[in-house]
Scaffold this motif. Sequence first.
Motif, short mmCIF file in Angstrom:
data_model
loop_
_atom_site.label_atom_id
_atom_site.label_comp_id
_atom_site.label_asym_id
_atom_site.label_seq_id
_atom_site.Cartn_x
_atom_site.Cartn_y
_atom_site.Cartn_z
N ILE B 16 29.73 44.40 33.36
CA ILE B 16 31.08 44.02 33.77
C ILE B 16 31.86 45.16 34.42
N THR B 17 31.42 46.41 34.25
CA THR B 17 32.15 47.53 34.84
C THR B 17 31.63 47.91 36.23
N SER B 18 30.65 47.20 36.73
CA SER B 18 30.03 47.62 38.00
C SER B 18 30.95 47.32 39.18
N HIS B 19 30.74 48.04 40.26
CA HIS B 19 31.54 47.82 41.47
C HIS B 19 31.25 46.46 42.10
N GLY B 20 30.01 46.01 41.98
CA GLY B 20 29.63 44.76 42.64
C GLY B 20 30.40 43.56 42.11
N ILE B 21 30.59 43.49 40.81
CA ILE B 21 31.30 42.33 40.26
C ILE B 21 32.78 42.41 40.62
N ARG B 22 33.29 43.62 40.72
CA ARG B 22 34.70 43.78 41.10
C ARG B 22 34.92 43.23 42.53
N THR B 23 34.00 43.56 43.41
CA THR B 23 34.06 43.03 44.78
C THR B 23 34.05 41.51 44.77
N LEU B 24 33.13 40.94 43.97
CA LEU B 24 32.98 39.48 43.97
C LEU B 24 34.22 38.80 43.38
N VAL B 25 34.78 39.38 42.32
CA VAL B 25 35.98 38.80 41.72
C VAL B 25 37.12 38.78 42.73
N GLU B 26 37.32 39.89 43.44
CA GLU B 26 38.42 39.96 44.41
C GLU B 26 38.25 38.93 45.53
N LEU B 27 37.01 38.75 45.97
CA LEU B 27 36.77 37.76 47.03
C LEU B 27 36.99 36.34 46.51
N SER B 41 26.69 45.50 29.22
CA SER B 41 25.80 46.62 29.56
C SER B 41 24.85 46.16 30.66
N PRO B 42 24.24 47.12 31.37
CA PRO B 42 23.33 46.72 32.45
C PRO B 42 22.16 45.88 31.94
N GLN B 43 21.82 44.86 32.69
CA GLN B 43 20.78 43.90 32.31
C GLN B 43 19.77 43.73 33.44
N SER B 44 19.66 44.74 34.29
CA SER B 44 18.73 44.61 35.42
C SER B 44 17.31 44.39 34.92
N GLY B 45 16.59 43.52 35.61
CA GLY B 45 15.21 43.27 35.26
C GLY B 45 15.04 42.35 34.07
N MET B 46 16.14 41.75 33.59
CA MET B 46 16.03 40.89 32.41
C MET B 46 15.44 39.52 32.72
N GLY B 47 15.23 39.21 33.99
CA GLY B 47 14.67 37.91 34.33
C GLY B 47 15.48 36.82 33.68
N HIS B 48 14.80 35.76 33.26
CA HIS B 48 15.53 34.64 32.67
C HIS B 48 15.56 34.76 31.14
#
Lengths: 258, 258
Positions: B16-27, B41-48
Amino acid sequence: MAEQKPLILVTNDDGITSHGIRTLVELMQQLGTVVVVAPNSPQSGMGHAITIANPLRLYPTDLFTDVIAYECSGTPADCVKLAKHHVLKDRAPDLVVSGVNHGGNTSISVLYSGTMSAAIEAAIEGIPAIGFSLGDFTRQPDFSHTHEHILSITRNVLERGMTKGTALNVNFPPRGSEPLKGIRICRQANAKWQEVFDERRDPHGRRYFWLAGEFVNYDTHAEDTDEYALANNYTSVVPCQYDLTAYAMVDELKNWNL
Amino acid sequence: MAEQKPLILVTNDDGITSHGIRTLVELMQQLGTVVVVAPNSPQSGMGHAITIANPLRLYPTDLFTDVIAYECSGTPADCVKLAKHHVLKDRAPDLVVSGVNHGGNTSISVLYSGTMSAAIEAAIEGIPAIGFSLGDFTRQPDFSHTHEHILSITRNVLERGMTKGTALNVNFPPRGSEPLKGIRICRQANAKWQEVFDERRDPHGRRYFWLAGEFVNYDTHAEDTDEYALANNYTSVVPCQYDLTAYAMVDELKNWNL
């Protein structure tokens, strides 16, 4: 020169100490040379997770008789990757089998299933692969009624190979009073888990949630699904692919003029 | 009565603290009422992956201005489930968007992607959904070149809806010196990660492995893939489905006489 026995990699998602993997190892020893690389802890529901941000551990274990076996700290997909690139680097396995899972992986559960992600990971590597699951979540289920089908399906895959980009998802009903009626080739049923979150308070008064829910089958009238097969005491076989492209929608999207 | 603004659920897999989600929320605030439920927390690579064997935590956060937002201890798929069944139980969202991911999710990466699993989880719930990813793994990438395409693709999905059982996988090339050339509707490229495990010793002398490797595209001559689009400075859009049945193989298997 004697023909080389097939090399079969066995993994699972319930962890290396589960009864299901022991069953599968014993059956595969009838068909080839077995190597085990399986998680050191339960990984149910891990889907196609891989371990990117943490190191992986891999230790040999003597849990199985006459079998080279390793326990791994990672997910089922990690196990297949480590097996191929480290344990078996001198010879690619002829087959990867995963399971036998304690619990069904029919319909939508294929997405959440660590059992099937191991099989699909093998397919990505170009290795024929099968995931086996039993629709019985108990810790010590009776697998004896599945033996014959596991052997016949595996023999067929060893002999015929698999279409590139696919892996088999095989599910068995729990052992009942009647013997299995046979094997049905199926499609994935259109079904989902209707989630319910069980809200509780921990001993410190803080709220937490347990994921629960019930299975809803939208395909109750179809006879070509894995759900139908299981409900009628058949073994289901669904060929799965990892190309997720919804080709039917590609042309429609082109008309959107994005 | 004024028309109700669309309700848009935003999540991601970088946390939730990443820059990418901030961009998406603003748009998304330009297009509707935004609610955020994203991993703590980061969940990269967690698949499904979903959380079955552990309880989930969900806490409100004031990270975003004028947005109801929660951080969740679970995976991206858990976030969508908890959002729908707990946070938004009185009104289903009209759209779920996931991202913008720091790093590409083209071709085979769709399987490992927590970003896309959130979108697919929404599709399973019958909610139109889009995963957005930027092919730039840095912590503070420049997202500005993606804004226009994010808005136009999202507007289209809000207006037209999605075919049942599908979600969009949208990828952007990293910002270069030239503006993006446009949007291409694509299929998932046939490619994979050629893994290498970096073997090391920890301070206690015990062996561990880091997953590493390089991306290999087997589809280098095709122009209809997401990889081609990105390599040529286009935004790629791939419609994805969660029915994994390899229908072409169903008939073949029936001839196996299992």
